[in-house]
Design an enzyme around this catalytic site. Structure first.
Site, PDB file in Angstrom:
ATOM      1  N   GLU A 242      36.197  32.266  34.968  1.00  0.00           N
ATOM      2  CA  GLU A 242      37.206  31.588  34.125  1.00  0.00           C
ATOM      3  C   GLU A 242      38.545  31.767  34.833  1.00  0.00           C
ATOM      4  OE1 GLU A 242      36.614  29.836  31.607  1.00  0.00           O
ATOM      5  OE2 GLU A 242      34.964  30.625  30.417  1.00  0.00           O
ATOM      6  N   CYS A 276      46.238  30.681  30.043  1.00  0.00           N
ATOM      7  CA  CYS A 276      45.531  29.848  31.023  1.00  0.00           C
ATOM      8  C   CYS A 276      45.566  28.383  30.605  1.00  0.00           C
ATOM      9  CB  CYS A 276      44.096  30.325  31.203  1.00  0.00           C
ATOM     10  SG  CYS A 276      43.174  30.414  29.660  1.00  0.00           S
TER      11      CYS A 276
HETATM   12  P1  NDP Z   1      44.120  38.555  38.462  1.00  0.00           P
HETATM   13  O1  NDP Z   1      43.208  37.623  39.171  1.00  0.00           O
HETATM   14  O2  NDP Z   1      45.209  39.182  39.211  1.00  0.00           O
HETATM   15  O3  NDP Z   1      43.288  39.748  37.799  1.00  0.00           O
HETATM   16  C1  NDP Z   1      42.230  39.521  36.879  1.00  0.00           C
HETATM   17  C2  NDP Z   1      41.394  40.805  36.779  1.00  0.00           C
HETATM   18  O4  NDP Z   1      40.731  41.039  38.022  1.00  0.00           O
HETATM   19  C3  NDP Z   1      42.206  42.054  36.496  1.00  0.00           C
HETATM   20  O5  NDP Z   1      41.470  42.920  35.677  1.00  0.00           O
HETATM   21  C4  NDP Z   1      42.373  42.642  37.900  1.00  0.00           C
HETATM   22  O6  NDP Z   1      42.637  44.016  37.873  1.00  0.00           O
HETATM   23  C5  NDP Z   1      41.008  42.351  38.489  1.00  0.00           C
HETATM   24  N1  NDP Z   1      40.957  42.331  39.948  1.00  0.00           N
HETATM   25  C6  NDP Z   1      41.973  42.253  40.834  1.00  0.00           C
HETATM   26  N2  NDP Z   1      41.490  42.211  42.094  1.00  0.00           N
HETATM   27  C7  NDP Z   1      40.134  42.248  42.000  1.00  0.00           C
HETATM   28  C8  NDP Z   1      39.061  42.198  42.949  1.00  0.00           C
HETATM   29  N3  NDP Z   1      39.288  42.078  44.241  1.00  0.00           N
HETATM   30  N4  NDP Z   1      37.795  42.251  42.487  1.00  0.00           N
HETATM   31  C9  NDP Z   1      37.537  42.326  41.168  1.00  0.00           C
HETATM   32  N5  NDP Z   1      38.510  42.357  40.210  1.00  0.00           N
HETATM   33  C10 NDP Z   1      39.793  42.329  40.633  1.00  0.00           C
HETATM   34  O7  NDP Z   1      44.665  37.741  37.219  1.00  0.00           O
HETATM   35  P2  NDP Z   1      45.748  38.208  36.149  1.00  0.00           P
HETATM   36  O8  NDP Z   1      45.315  39.480  35.493  1.00  0.00           O
HETATM   37  O9  NDP Z   1      47.102  38.144  36.755  1.00  0.00           O
HETATM   38  O10 NDP Z   1      45.598  37.060  35.028  1.00  0.00           O
HETATM   39  C11 NDP Z   1      46.267  35.863  35.085  1.00  0.00           C
HETATM   40  C12 NDP Z   1      45.359  34.778  35.621  1.00  0.00           C
HETATM   41  O11 NDP Z   1      44.202  34.681  34.803  1.00  0.00           O
HETATM   42  C13 NDP Z   1      46.001  33.417  35.571  1.00  0.00           C
HETATM   43  O12 NDP Z   1      45.696  32.722  36.745  1.00  0.00           O
HETATM   44  C14 NDP Z   1      45.336  32.753  34.376  1.00  0.00           C
HETATM   45  O13 NDP Z   1      45.321  31.353  34.416  1.00  0.00           O
HETATM   46  C15 NDP Z   1      43.960  33.328  34.471  1.00  0.00           C
HETATM   47  N6  NDP Z   1      43.303  33.230  33.183  1.00  0.00           N
HETATM   48  C16 NDP Z   1      42.262  32.366  33.039  1.00  0.00           C
HETATM   49  C17 NDP Z   1      41.675  32.203  31.798  1.00  0.00           C
HETATM   50  C18 NDP Z   1      40.516  31.291  31.603  1.00  0.00           C
HETATM   51  O14 NDP Z   1      39.845  31.436  30.591  1.00  0.00           O
HETATM   52  N7  NDP Z   1      40.249  30.332  32.481  1.00  0.00           N
HETATM   53  C19 NDP Z   1      42.155  32.926  30.626  1.00  0.00           C
HETATM   54  C20 NDP Z   1      43.239  33.824  30.915  1.00  0.00           C
HETATM   55  C21 NDP Z   1      43.788  33.961  32.148  1.00  0.00           C
HETATM   56  P3  NDP Z   1      44.146  44.528  37.843  1.00  0.00           P
HETATM   57  O15 NDP Z   1      44.885  43.764  36.803  1.00  0.00           O
HETATM   58  O16 NDP Z   1      43.969  45.942  37.457  1.00  0.00           O
HETATM   59  O17 NDP Z   1      44.679  44.284  39.223  1.00  0.00           O
END
Ligand code: NDP
Length: 523
Positions: A242, A276
């Protein structure tokens, strides 16, 4: 090796984005902790599955009650850790989760129980087909910070209802909300090992993807989602991704301008634009373009920005400085390339470090970052269009395809445009709230992701389909069990002909007659 080194960092501090105060300090999971959590979940999952769907739904019913009773406390924590107004936490997090429990209680039993599969192949008529839906085992869920409760909770509840265990890695920015979800689920009766949380930064997510989980639901940005997808592909781990969006809104000239502008501003500014499904691009038919811009600017100026914990606040802070800088970069780039700044556009330093005003930009074009990359902040960029075809072309000119919205009073036009938009969901005369409709599948096309959560289709993602076919004539040899080269060849030829050539039915009746005679001779 780098991952292991980073993950050994001991504590993680969660800050309130409104005032920088510490909300909590937590120990971080090491890569070993992540693996151990998955191992424990694997051993516990069969017993959870053995409760049966009705047993598991009883636990979800208790969770529903507990959350209803404690909603204010949970909403306050969400506001403290993620910055959004408490009322928005109730609306877009608590209510969404409660409705997802309602959906599961009403539908999960009938959707998950074994299903008789009618079979049309005449030669297979003497078989009974059933479709079973089996839990995968252990789901890894990696969640973002912007909806720290509703995203992991709706996914977890569906996974648990289907008989899976879950190991959740919340965002490093909102771990306490995840722990609150765990507290509520445990109180409802979810066993300790069936829902576990691993606290940590990105590397904890990497460790979870590389662990022995059976399926992963990742919600986050496109770049991280691609990295996760690559890692999962290496071991053929099934994933739901997502990812981000750049959702367009198309406003046709027959709308009530005041209503459409109210919708567009709410869609762009709720949760400080960090949704999102936020309105990230707005296209307005030229006849009403200027009036619509003025209406949006007027509404944006009236919004009260401040600490989401205070009553009457419409918009809280952004999550952190990094996110705010992306917004500044996009707005500055747009203005430099000729966009008109109609309201906002300058950080509100007097309120604290993370505050940015609701900002309206007009005359934006597709060579600006604000129309191409996900901004994820409180900005409503508006551009004009002339014809229906123009509007569709502009909306589809994006690497993203999460959702879209069409505003018109002409229902046929709304439906026609919706069909042509490249998006996982299209709302007519509304936006964003498809996430709160538990029956609606949530997910995107193009770079916005793979697979779906929510609704019937989201529940299907939680199970492996297994076909079980039973032969109803166990003492009869099948005519296709060898004997090739003899009579069988001719029979097969006639049979295929009978089924699929012209005049098939007539010949088929004859063939079925001789097959029945043959069968009678054999039994
Ligand atoms: P990120 O991609 O930065 O992080 C998402 C999650 O992945 C966090 O828990 C993060 O940990 C973790 N993470 C980071 N690096 C890795 C890796 N290499 N492998 C596995 N997990 C990892 O997104 P954001 O948290 O900044 O969220 C915002 C984004 O999410 C926006 O682009 C938004 O559009 C999208 N989003 C999409 C939705 C949907 O339903 N389509 C709904 C809500 C948001 P940590 O934060 O600890 O770094």
């Amino acid at each position: 090796m780098v991952v292991e080194a980073q993950i050994e960092k001991k504590t993680l501090i969660s800050y309130n984005p409104a005032d920088g105060s510490v909300v909590g300090e937590l120990a971080m999971a090491s890569a070993d902790d992540v693996r151990l959590a998955v191992t424990r979940a694997k051993s516990a999952q069969p017993a959870w599955n053995a409760h049966g769907i009705r047993g598991r739904l009883e636990v979800i019913r208790r969770f529903q009650q507990i959350l209803t009773d404690q909603k204010q406390q949970v909403a306050a924590l969400i506001s403290r850790e993620a910055g959004k107004p408490v009322v928005e936490a109730l609306l877009s997090e608590i209510l969404v989760v409660l409705d997802s429990t309602r959906f599961l209680l009403e539908n999960a039993y009938s959707l998950l129980k074994p299903e008789r599969l009618p079979q049309g192949n005449l030669v297979m008529k003497a078989k009974l087909g059933k479709l079973h839906r089996e839990p995968y085992g252990v789901f890894g869920i990696i969640a973002p910070w912007n909806y720290p409760f509703s995203i992991p909770a709706t996914e977890t509840l569906a996974a648990l209802a289907a008989g899976n265990a879950v190991v959740l890695k919340p965002s490093e920015l909102t771990p306490l909300v995840a722990l609150e979800l765990q507290r509520l689920l445990r109180k409802a009766g979810v066993p300790e090992d069936i829902f576990q949380i691993v606290i940590g930064e990105g590397p904890a997510g990497v460790a979870l993807v590389e662990s022995a989980i059976d399926k992963l639901i990742f919600t986050g940005s496109v770049p991280t989602g691609k990295r996760v997808g690559e890692a999962a592909a290496k071991r053929l781990l099934p994933v739901v991704l997502e990812l981000g969006g750049k959702d367009p809104v198309l406003v046709f000239d027959d709308v009530d301008i005041d209503v459409a502008a109210a919708g567009a501003t709410w869609g762009a500014f709720m949760n400080a634009g960090q949704t999102c499904l936020s309105v990230e691009r707005c296209y307005v038919q030229r006849d009403i373009y200027e009036k619509f811009i003025s209406a949006c600017a007027e509404k944006a100026k009236q919004l009260r920005v401040g600490n989401g914990m205070e009553r009457g606040i419409d918009m809280g802070p952004m999550i952190n400085e990094r996110q705010l800088q992306i917004v500044e970069t996009h707005v500055d780039d747009a203005v430099r390339r000729g966009a008109r700044l109609v309201s906002g556009g300058k950080r509100l330093a007097e309120l604290g470090t993370n505050f940015y005003p609701p900002t309206v930009l007009a005359d934006v074009t597709h060579d600006m970052l604000i129309m191409r990359e996900e901004t994820f902040g409180p900005v409503l960029p508006i551009a004009p269009f002339d014809t229906e075809d123009d509007a569709i072309r502009l909306a589809n000119d994006s690497e993203f395809g999460l959702a879209a919205s069409v505003w018109t009073r002409e229902s046929a036009r709304g439906q026609r445009v919706a069909e042509k938009l490249q998006a996982g969901a299209v709302m007519l005369n509304d936006m964003v709230c498809s996430f709160g409709i538990s029956e609606a599948p949530h997910g995107g096309v193009k770079a916005s992701g793979l697979g779906r959560t929510h609704g019937r289709i989201g529940l299907e993602e939680m199970v492996r389909p297994k076909y079980v076919g039973t032969d109803l004539l166990p003492s009869m040899k099948k005519i296709w069990w060898y004997g090739y080269g003899g009579k069988f060849d001719g029979q097969m030829d006639r049979f295929v002909d009978a089924l699929f050539s012209r005049g098939a039915m007539k010949r088929l009746r004859g063939w079925l007659g001789s097959a029945a005679a043959l069968w009678r001779k054999q039994v």
